[in-house]
Structures are given as C-alpha cells and as structure tokens.
Design a protein around this motif. Structure first.
Motif, mmCIF file in Angstrom:
data_model
loop_
_atom_site.group_PDB
_atom_site.id
_atom_site.type_symbol
_atom_site.label_atom_id
_atom_site.label_comp_id
_atom_site.label_asym_id
_atom_site.label_seq_id
_atom_site.Cartn_x
_atom_site.Cartn_y
_atom_site.Cartn_z
ATOM 1 N N PRO A 165 0.826 -1.210 0.000
ATOM 2 C CA PRO A 165 0.000 0.000 0.000
ATOM 3 C C PRO A 165 0.861 1.261 0.000
ATOM 4 N N SER A 166 0.527 2.210 -0.850
ATOM 5 C CA SER A 166 1.359 3.399 -1.042
ATOM 6 C C SER A 166 1.534 4.218 0.229
ATOM 7 N N GLU A 167 0.581 4.162 1.147
ATOM 8 C CA GLU A 167 0.698 4.964 2.364
ATOM 9 C C GLU A 167 1.828 4.500 3.282
ATOM 10 N N TYR A 168 2.342 3.297 3.030
ATOM 11 C CA TYR A 168 3.439 2.784 3.841
ATOM 12 C C TYR A 168 4.814 3.090 3.240
ATOM 13 N N ILE A 169 4.840 3.706 2.088
ATOM 14 C CA ILE A 169 6.116 4.001 1.429
ATOM 15 C C ILE A 169 6.653 5.323 1.943
ATOM 16 N N GLY A 170 7.817 5.291 2.591
ATOM 17 C CA GLY A 170 8.412 6.483 3.178
ATOM 18 C C GLY A 170 9.231 7.288 2.179
ATOM 19 N N THR A 171 9.395 8.568 2.453
ATOM 20 C CA THR A 171 10.129 9.459 1.542
ATOM 21 C C THR A 171 11.641 9.304 1.657
ATOM 22 N N THR A 172 12.139 8.757 2.763
ATOM 23 C CA THR A 172 13.583 8.580 2.930
ATOM 24 C C THR A 172 14.021 7.158 2.609
ATOM 25 N N GLU A 173 13.084 6.333 2.176
ATOM 26 C CA GLU A 173 13.387 4.932 1.869
ATOM 27 C C GLU A 173 13.254 4.685 0.379
ATOM 28 N N THR A 174 14.013 3.720 -0.120
ATOM 29 C CA THR A 174 13.937 3.331 -1.516
ATOM 30 C C THR A 174 13.203 2.010 -1.645
ATOM 31 N N HIS A 175 12.152 2.013 -2.441
ATOM 32 C CA HIS A 175 11.374 0.804 -2.708
ATOM 33 C C HIS A 175 11.591 0.390 -4.161
ATOM 34 N N PHE A 176 11.715 -0.917 -4.372
ATOM 35 C CA PHE A 176 12.012 -1.441 -5.695
ATOM 36 C C PHE A 176 10.894 -2.357 -6.175
ATOM 37 N N ASN A 177 10.662 -2.322 -7.481
ATOM 38 C CA ASN A 177 9.704 -3.227 -8.104
ATOM 39 C C ASN A 177 10.361 -4.598 -8.234
ATOM 40 N N PRO A 178 9.837 -5.626 -7.564
ATOM 41 C CA PRO A 178 10.498 -6.937 -7.578
ATOM 42 C C PRO A 178 10.607 -7.548 -8.970
ATOM 43 N N VAL A 179 9.640 -7.266 -9.853
ATOM 44 C CA VAL A 179 9.694 -7.810 -11.216
ATOM 45 C C VAL A 179 10.858 -7.176 -11.986
#
Length: 209
Positions: A165-179
């Motif tokens: 869920p997008s609300e859990y994505i922080g601005t100081t963290e990097t999230h990657f698309n697993p695909v």
C-alpha cells in the motif's frame, strides 16, 4: 561506480547513521525492531544454510554492528568464516570490540580489491536508504554486479518492495519493483530464488553461480 559518486555515498551514509551513543540495538542501524531484523536474516541465510562445506567464507556488505554475525553464532552456523564491511567507522569499531575474532573492514563495496573473493556475499538493509539526487536503481545494479563478481557461489540481498500500500512508502526509503529487479538479476544468472511472503514490505533475492 566512479570515485566521486562513491565518496558522495560514503559521506551521506556516515552522516545518516551517525550516533553519539551506540546501544547495540536495532535502533542504531534504524531497523523497525529486533524481530524484523531476525526474519530478514533468516531469509538471507537461506543462501548458504544447506551448504555443508567446511570453512565457508562470507562477506556481509553493510554489516552495521555485526548483528548478522550475532545471528549466525546464535544459529550455530559453525562452518561460516565471517567478514563484515561497512562505511560507518563507529559501527566497525564497535563490532571489532564486540567480536575481536571477526574480520571487520571500514570501507565501501567498491573499494574492495577485485581479486578478493568470498564464497558468499550478503546485504541486509543496505539498499533501503535513499541518497538524495542519486539514481538508486543504478546504485543497486552496480552493487549487485560487484557482489556477484566477488562471489564464488552466490549472493543474497533484501529490498523494500513497491508491491505494498502506497501509504506505507516512506520518503527517505527506496522501494524497488520486484519484477524489475528480477529482470536485472537474470542478466547475471538464471539460478535465482525470490521470497516475497515473509513481510508485507520486503523481499529477498538469492542468486547462485
């Protein structure tokens, strides 16, 4: 990675993780909890847990205070010869005092000698913090390529996932698309395991030669 970019990453990391009072807890290395650390370590260790070889060499990239080494000792992986690598000097000095028998190095992955190989290389939490004005996917790709070049048998790393869920994505963290990350890894090997079920915001990739 070019020298100037490497120096920028080092300077940012040193500032981001600077602390006046190291308590040897998950808070020092900015994890959410001890439990979240350990479940990630559990999946990282799947890389080598079935390897019955004697004297397995392991390099922990971004080792922090050596908490993965604590976990390895706790789980009695007696055939692991551990080395830790971290940019944060205070973390390395603390880890050396805690584990004088260990091999801890205060340098970046890109400062390692190209001819120095390990059976396995792992990185837990190393690629989660966003360095401002830098392309973190390129940094990850260069890091994975370097790790895979230095391994004899395989590597493992974990990342924060965009499949949450997008609300859990922080601005100081990097999230990657697993695909997308899988596609990147398949350029190096087709012997890959991906685990995406152990936490809602995290995944682990194992790559073997």
């Amino acid at each position: 990675m070019d020298k100037s970019t490497n120096e920028k990453f080092k300077a940012f990391t040193n500032k981001f993780f600077a602390t006046k009072n190291i308590t040897d807890s998950y808070k020092d290395v900015q994890w959410g909890s001890t439990e979240s650390q350990k479940i990630r370590f559990q999946y990282i260790c799947k890389l080598f847990e079935k390897d019955q070889s004697n004297d397995i060499t392991l390099l922990d990239v971004g080792c922090g205070l050596g908490h993965l080494y604590d976990f390895i000792l706790e789980k009695n992986y007696n055939n692991i010869r551990y080395s830790g690598l971290d940019i944060q000097k205070d973390f390395i000095e603390f880890a050396k005092k805690k584990h004088p028998e260990g091999n801890f190095m205060n340098k970046s992955l890109f400062e390692l000698d190209a001819d120095k190989h390990y059976d396995y290389l792992v990185a837990s939490g190393t690629f989660s913090v966003t360095v401002p004005n830098e392309n973190m996917k390129i940094f990850l790709e260069e890091s994975v390529e370097k790790m895979f070049a230095l391994c004899n048998k395989g590597i493992a790393f974990n990342l924060l996932t965009t499949r949450m869920p997008s609300e859990y994505i922080g601005t100081t963290e990097t999230h990657f698309n697993p695909v997308e990350i899988l596609d990147m890894c398949f350029k190096l090997t087709n012997r890959i395991n991906l685990y995406h079920s152990y936490k809602p915001n995290d995944f682990t990739i194992l790559m073997y030669k």
